[in-house]
Motif scaffolding. Structure first.
Motif, PDB file in Angstrom:
ATOM      1  N   GLU A  68      -8.835   2.187  -3.254  1.00 49.39           N
ATOM      2  CA  GLU A  68      -8.695   2.894  -1.982  1.00 49.39           C
ATOM      3  C   GLU A  68      -9.972   2.689  -1.185  1.00 49.39           C
ATOM      4  O   GLU A  68     -10.985   2.245  -1.735  1.00 49.39           O
ATOM      5  CB  GLU A  68      -8.447   4.388  -2.224  1.00 49.39           C
ATOM      6  N   LYS A  69      -9.922   2.990   0.094  1.00 48.54           N
ATOM      7  CA  LYS A  69     -11.093   2.817   0.952  1.00 48.54           C
ATOM      8  C   LYS A  69     -11.723   4.160   1.254  1.00 48.54           C
ATOM      9  O   LYS A  69     -11.033   5.134   1.587  1.00 48.54           O
ATOM     10  CB  LYS A  69     -10.698   2.105   2.250  1.00 48.54           C
ATOM     11  N   ASP A  70     -13.069   4.208   1.132  1.00 48.83           N
ATOM     12  CA  ASP A  70     -13.784   5.443   1.438  1.00 48.83           C
ATOM     13  C   ASP A  70     -14.028   5.544   2.936  1.00 48.83           C
ATOM     14  O   ASP A  70     -13.517   4.747   3.729  1.00 48.83           O
ATOM     15  CB  ASP A  70     -15.093   5.506   0.644  1.00 48.83           C
ATOM     16  N   SER A 112       0.845  -1.202   0.000  1.00 46.94           N
ATOM     17  CA  SER A 112       0.000   0.000   0.000  1.00 46.94           C
ATOM     18  C   SER A 112       0.876   1.246   0.000  1.00 46.94           C
ATOM     19  O   SER A 112       2.008   1.233   0.494  1.00 46.94           O
ATOM     20  CB  SER A 112      -0.922   0.016   1.216  1.00 46.94           C
ATOM     21  N   ALA A 137      -5.940  -4.528  -5.164  1.00 46.94           N
ATOM     22  CA  ALA A 137      -6.896  -5.464  -4.576  1.00 46.94           C
ATOM     23  C   ALA A 137      -6.471  -6.898  -4.859  1.00 46.94           C
ATOM     24  O   ALA A 137      -6.283  -7.265  -6.022  1.00 46.94           O
ATOM     25  CB  ALA A 137      -8.295  -5.209  -5.124  1.00 46.94           C
ATOM     26  N   SER A 178     -16.506   4.804   4.705  1.00 45.61           N
ATOM     27  CA  SER A 178     -17.212   3.657   5.284  1.00 45.61           C
ATOM     28  C   SER A 178     -16.372   2.383   5.267  1.00 45.61           C
ATOM     29  O   SER A 178     -16.825   1.339   5.727  1.00 45.61           O
ATOM     30  CB  SER A 178     -18.524   3.418   4.523  1.00 45.61           C
ATOM     31  N   GLY A 179     -15.149   2.456   4.719  1.00 44.45           N
ATOM     32  CA  GLY A 179     -14.280   1.286   4.669  1.00 44.45           C
ATOM     33  C   GLY A 179     -14.474   0.415   3.444  1.00 44.45           C
ATOM     34  O   GLY A 179     -13.871  -0.661   3.345  1.00 44.45           O
ATOM     35  N   THR A 180     -15.291   0.871   2.500  1.00 44.08           N
ATOM     36  CA  THR A 180     -15.541   0.101   1.280  1.00 44.08           C
ATOM     37  C   THR A 180     -14.475   0.410   0.231  1.00 44.08           C
ATOM     38  O   THR A 180     -14.073   1.567   0.068  1.00 44.08           O
ATOM     39  CB  THR A 180     -16.933   0.438   0.711  1.00 44.08           C
ATOM     40  N   GLU A 181     -14.029  -0.632  -0.471  1.00 47.17           N
ATOM     41  CA  GLU A 181     -13.043  -0.439  -1.527  1.00 47.17           C
ATOM     42  C   GLU A 181     -13.687   0.217  -2.740  1.00 47.17           C
ATOM     43  O   GLU A 181     -14.708  -0.253  -3.244  1.00 47.17           O
ATOM     44  CB  GLU A 181     -12.426  -1.784  -1.945  1.00 47.17           C
TER      45      GLU A 181
END
Length: 372
Positions: A109-111, A91, A98, A113-116
């Motif tokens: 990248e992660k937003d 990273s 991914a 909310s932690g979503t890719e």
């Protein structure tokens, strides 16, 4: 021919060195046979990448890092080499490649909310770098040939220049001229460029080491652009008679009104022709690469079956790989030839003249023959 055979044996051996040997060395033969996944290996070699791998070694891969260009909605633009992602535990600046999921092999990248999520990715990948390299190489080759021909146009050429002259004249006189017709000189530059671009990338794709090995013509995006370009050439230069045959073909009226059955079929044909060009090139090149890599993987699949079986199957693998490489060289030419030929045929079909003009042309030729 003997020299070509030796080269192909050498290339097939290099296929073995470009496979994941480090993982095989860390496991016992039984574990290696269980863990080795042929499907994953084939997909990995066919897929695009953010680096250009040269060879695998036990102490790490030798690669050529490529520039990564990203735009994040939260942090803006980023520019760095792909080696940063590998040197910082996978990273860098909140970005990573991914390992699985729908974005597998892509930078994410992660937003909040932690979503890719995927940033805007304008990176120079292996296929893109190979595309630039092959284009520059093609320009250098053709310009060199043109300069030599211009310098001494009446002199018989030998060696590589003579081979290229024969190649160009053959494609122009035996493919483009008969298929397109009287306007063939107008389309020859485009069609010759398409032929040599596809052929050069097909050959480079068979070379397993840098700067070859990229799956350019086996990438659906590349074949799609080539097909779209051909479609634009066909439809932007088509004659009035060509469009008349699409929207008002010479069939019984009940097939045109009130339900425009035949115009709809003809209109669908406008898109199915380039679609067939796209799929044909993509499928054949991808299938050929998969076959070569699959045959090479026999060495690793049989590693846990004993020394006798593994050595005999390894020899068989090399023999089959050399044979398939010979076939792939032929396929590299055939696919470029077929794409160019079909493009020329479709362009010729779009240059159709009215029946009245055809009759006048036939009568004129007949009169000229009588006079002569």
């Amino acid at each position: 021919m003997k020299r070509l055979f030796h080269i192909l044996i050498w290339v097939s051996g290099l296929f073995l060195t470009t496979l994941p040997l480090s993982a095989a060395a860390e496991t016992t033969p039984g574990e290696q046979a269980e863990e080795f996944n042929v499907k994953e290996m084939i997909l990995e070699h066919l897929a695009d990448a953010y680096e250009w791998k040269i060879v695998n070694w036990d102490n790490g891969d030798i690669t050529v890092p490529l520039p990564v260009i990203l735009h994040s909605k939260t942090s803006g633009w980023h520019l760095f080499l792909s080696s940063k992602l590998h040197n910082n535990e996978g990273s860098y600046n909140g970005f990573c490649i991914a390992p699985e999921g729908k974005y597998k092999g892509k930078i994410v990248e992660k937003d909040t909310s932690g979503t890719e999520v995927r940033p805007l990715d304008l990176s120079l990948t292996k296929n893109a770098a190979s595309l630039i390299f092959s284009s520059v190489l093609l320009i250098i080759i053709i310009m060199g040939v043109a300069r030599s021909m211009k310098r001494n146009p009446m002199e018989a050429k030998k060696g590589f220049i003579g081979f290229m002259e024969m190649f160009i004249v053959s494609i122009n006189d035996e493919v483009i001229k008969p298929a397109v017709g009287k306007d063939h000189a107008r389309y020859a530059p485009y069609l010759l460029t398409v032929f040599f671009f596809i052929f050069l990338n097909n050959v480079l794709g068979l070379i397993p080491f840098f700067p070859g090995g990229a799956n350019v013509t086996g990438n659906i995006a590349v074949t799609m652009i080539l097909a779209i370009t051909t479609m634009l050439v066909i439809n932007l230069t088509g004659t009035k008679e060509y469009y008349k045959e699409i929207f008002w073909p010479d069939v019984p009226k009940w097939l045109k009104v009130p339900v425009p059955l035949m115009p709809a079929i003809e209109l669908v044909g406008v898109f199915t022709k380039p679609f067939a060009l796209m799929i044909r090139l993509f499928a054949n090149i991808t299938g050929g690469h998969s076959t070569v890599i699959g045959l090479t993987s026999i060495v690793f699949v049989t590693a846990g079956m004993g020394a006798a079986i593994n050595s005999s199957m390894s020899l068989l693998s090399v023999i089959f790989t050399v044979f398939i490489l010979f076939v792939e060289l032929l396929v590299a030419y055939i696919q470029a030839y077929v794409f160019t030929m079909l493009s020329a045929v479709f362009i010729g079909m779009a240059r159709v003249e009215s029946h009245q003009k055809e009759k006048e042309l036939i009568e004129t030729k007949h009169i000229n023959k009588q006079i002569n």
